[in-house]
Design a protein around this motif. Structure first.
Motif, PDB file in Angstrom:
ATOM      1  N   VAL A  74       0.831  -1.208   0.000  1.00  0.00           N
ATOM      2  CA  VAL A  74       0.000   0.000   0.000  1.00  0.00           C
ATOM      3  C   VAL A  74       0.865   1.257   0.000  1.00  0.00           C
ATOM      4  N   GLY A  75       1.886   1.290   0.862  1.00  0.00           N
ATOM      5  CA  GLY A  75       2.761   2.454   0.903  1.00  0.00           C
ATOM      6  C   GLY A  75       3.493   2.661  -0.407  1.00  0.00           C
TER       7      GLY A  75
ATOM      8  N   LEU B 205      10.100   7.199  10.371  1.00  0.00           N
ATOM      9  CA  LEU B 205      11.118   8.260  10.355  1.00  0.00           C
ATOM     10  C   LEU B 205      12.069   8.091   9.177  1.00  0.00           C
ATOM     11  N   LEU B 206      12.447   6.854   8.883  1.00  0.00           N
ATOM     12  CA  LEU B 206      13.348   6.608   7.762  1.00  0.00           C
ATOM     13  C   LEU B 206      12.700   7.020   6.452  1.00  0.00           C
ATOM     14  N   GLY B 207      11.408   6.713   6.295  1.00  0.00           N
ATOM     15  CA  GLY B 207      10.703   7.148   5.099  1.00  0.00           C
ATOM     16  C   GLY B 207      10.649   8.656   4.988  1.00  0.00           C
TER      17      GLY B 207
ATOM     18  N   VAL C 283       6.101   8.871   5.080  1.00  0.00           N
ATOM     19  CA  VAL C 283       6.086   8.436   6.480  1.00  0.00           C
ATOM     20  C   VAL C 283       5.148   7.250   6.654  1.00  0.00           C
ATOM     21  N   LEU C 284       3.957   7.346   6.077  1.00  0.00           N
ATOM     22  CA  LEU C 284       3.000   6.244   6.164  1.00  0.00           C
ATOM     23  C   LEU C 284       3.540   4.994   5.480  1.00  0.00           C
TER      24      LEU C 284
ATOM     25  N   GLY D 235       6.680   4.126   5.022  1.00  0.00           N
ATOM     26  CA  GLY D 235       7.753   3.544   5.826  1.00  0.00           C
ATOM     27  C   GLY D 235       7.225   2.768   7.019  1.00  0.00           C
ATOM     28  N   ALA D 236       6.183   3.309   7.681  1.00  0.00           N
ATOM     29  CA  ALA D 236       5.597   2.619   8.830  1.00  0.00           C
ATOM     30  C   ALA D 236       4.943   1.312   8.408  1.00  0.00           C
ATOM     31  N   LEU D 237       4.181   1.337   7.324  1.00  0.00           N
ATOM     32  CA  LEU D 237       3.519   0.118   6.851  1.00  0.00           C
ATOM     33  C   LEU D 237       4.526  -0.925   6.388  1.00  0.00           C
ATOM     34  N   ALA D 238       5.613  -0.485   5.739  1.00  0.00           N
ATOM     35  CA  ALA D 238       6.640  -1.429   5.306  1.00  0.00           C
ATOM     36  C   ALA D 238       7.286  -2.117   6.509  1.00  0.00           C
ATOM     37  N   ALA D 239       7.587  -1.344   7.560  1.00  0.00           N
ATOM     38  CA  ALA D 239       8.188  -1.935   8.757  1.00  0.00           C
ATOM     39  C   ALA D 239       7.234  -2.925   9.417  1.00  0.00           C
TER      40      ALA D 239
END
Length: 318
Positions: free
Chosen positions: A46-47, A100-102, A222-223, A225-229
């Motif tokens: 999705v991200g 944060l990385l994203g 940001v979204l 990166g969070a979804l990927a993690a």
């Protein structure tokens, strides 16, 4: 894989061999496994789809965000010298770190490249280089040995009629679906979601109507990166943690996005579930090593019938 475990668990007790499950039971079990696999692909895809929809960038380094999320949670949970946290707080920190990385990647790399007028092909090449860099940094710190989390590793399967599923896998499916529903509601019901959809549909019109394009793109990164993690942690829970796990999942992410319709977050969700189900169900007839090949074959067949994907919009050419 779980079908084979169920077959093994159906062996005899007291020295006698019990009959294995029939084809219908194995097919239903594979379908459930496919839903779980598709949910993991959807969470990570999705991200990637939102980034493409808002910036038209094919981010080849997205798979490394998946790996970093899984590996960071592992170091906080298991690794020697780490804090030895329970997996849940370790996962929360890893998700925040992925977000944060994203955001840092967008603010420090992609936005300056866009502001300088860098072409999409050149930026795509940069994503490949960034992917190789991040993957080998993970290799240096993590190593080549597969690992697993300390909690929820070996569990007794819950027997739901002919279906067997562990509490861990059931939690993965439920949380993934809830997160995907939350993303869908955010896109439909919030001003930020409306701005994301407007930017994906018509960037020039969105900017002319007063939408802060830079802020919206930053939110998307940001979204994503969070979804990927989060997807990486779920993938590590259901399978195993390796230094290249995100790269192995990346092709299926792209397949889900293309199958569902380029630039459509909802299409990415639907396409990912289709890819996951086809991959798992194909193992009923063919070796498990070929499951990704059959998933990609399903992609080709659907695109021959509907070139814009399942939920994609037909575009005028010329």
């Amino acid at each position: 894989m779980r079908v084979q475990l169920l077959l093994a668990s159906a062996m005899a007790q007291g020295g006698e061999v019990a009959p294995g499950p029939g084809f219908a039971e194995r097919a239903l079990q594979s379908f459930v496994d496919g839903i779980q696999f598709g949910a993991i692909i959807a969470i990570t895809a999705v991200g990637l789809s939102l980034v493409f929809g808002t910036t038209h960038l094919i981010n080849f380094a997205h798979g490394e965000l998946v790996t970093i999320g899984a590996v960071l949670a592992f170091f906080l949970n298991v690794a020697a010298g780490g804090p030895g946290w329970h997996l849940i707080p370790a996962a929360v920190v890893a998700i925040v770190a992925g977000a944060l990385l994203g955001g840092v990647a967008e603010r420090g790399l992609w936005r300056p490249l866009r502001d300088r007028g860098t072409g999409l092909i050149n930026m795509f090449i940069v994503t490949i280089g960034l992917s190789l860099l991040l993957r080998h940094v993970v290799l240096v710190f993590f190593g080549t040995r597969p690992q697993s989390y300390r909690e929820y590793d070996i569990q007794q399967a819950l027997e739901l009629g002919p279906i067997g599923i562990t509490p861990r896998d059931l939690t993965i499916v439920v949380v993934s679906v809830l997160v995907l529903v939350g993303v869908a509601l955010m896109l439909q019901k919030t001003r930020t979601g409306t701005a994301i959809r407007a930017l994906s549909s018509n960037p020039d019109l969105a900017e002319a109507s007063g939408i802060d394009v830079h802020r919206v793109v930053l939110v998307v990164w940001v979204l994503g990166g969070a979804l990927a993690a989060l997807g990486g942690i779920f993938f590590g829970l259901s399978e195993i943690i390796t230094w290249d796990m995100g790269f192995r999942l990346l092709l299926l992410m792209f397949a889900g996005i293309i199958l569902g319709g380029l630039g459509s977050a909802y299409g990415a969700m639907v396409g990912s579930f289709v890819i996951g189900i086809v991959a798992q169900v194909s193992s009923l007839w063919f070796p498990i090593d070929l499951q990704n090949a059959w998933a990609l074959l399903a992609l080709i067949v659907v695109l021959l019938i509907r070139p814009q994907g399942i939920l994609g919009q037909r575009e005028r050419v010329g």
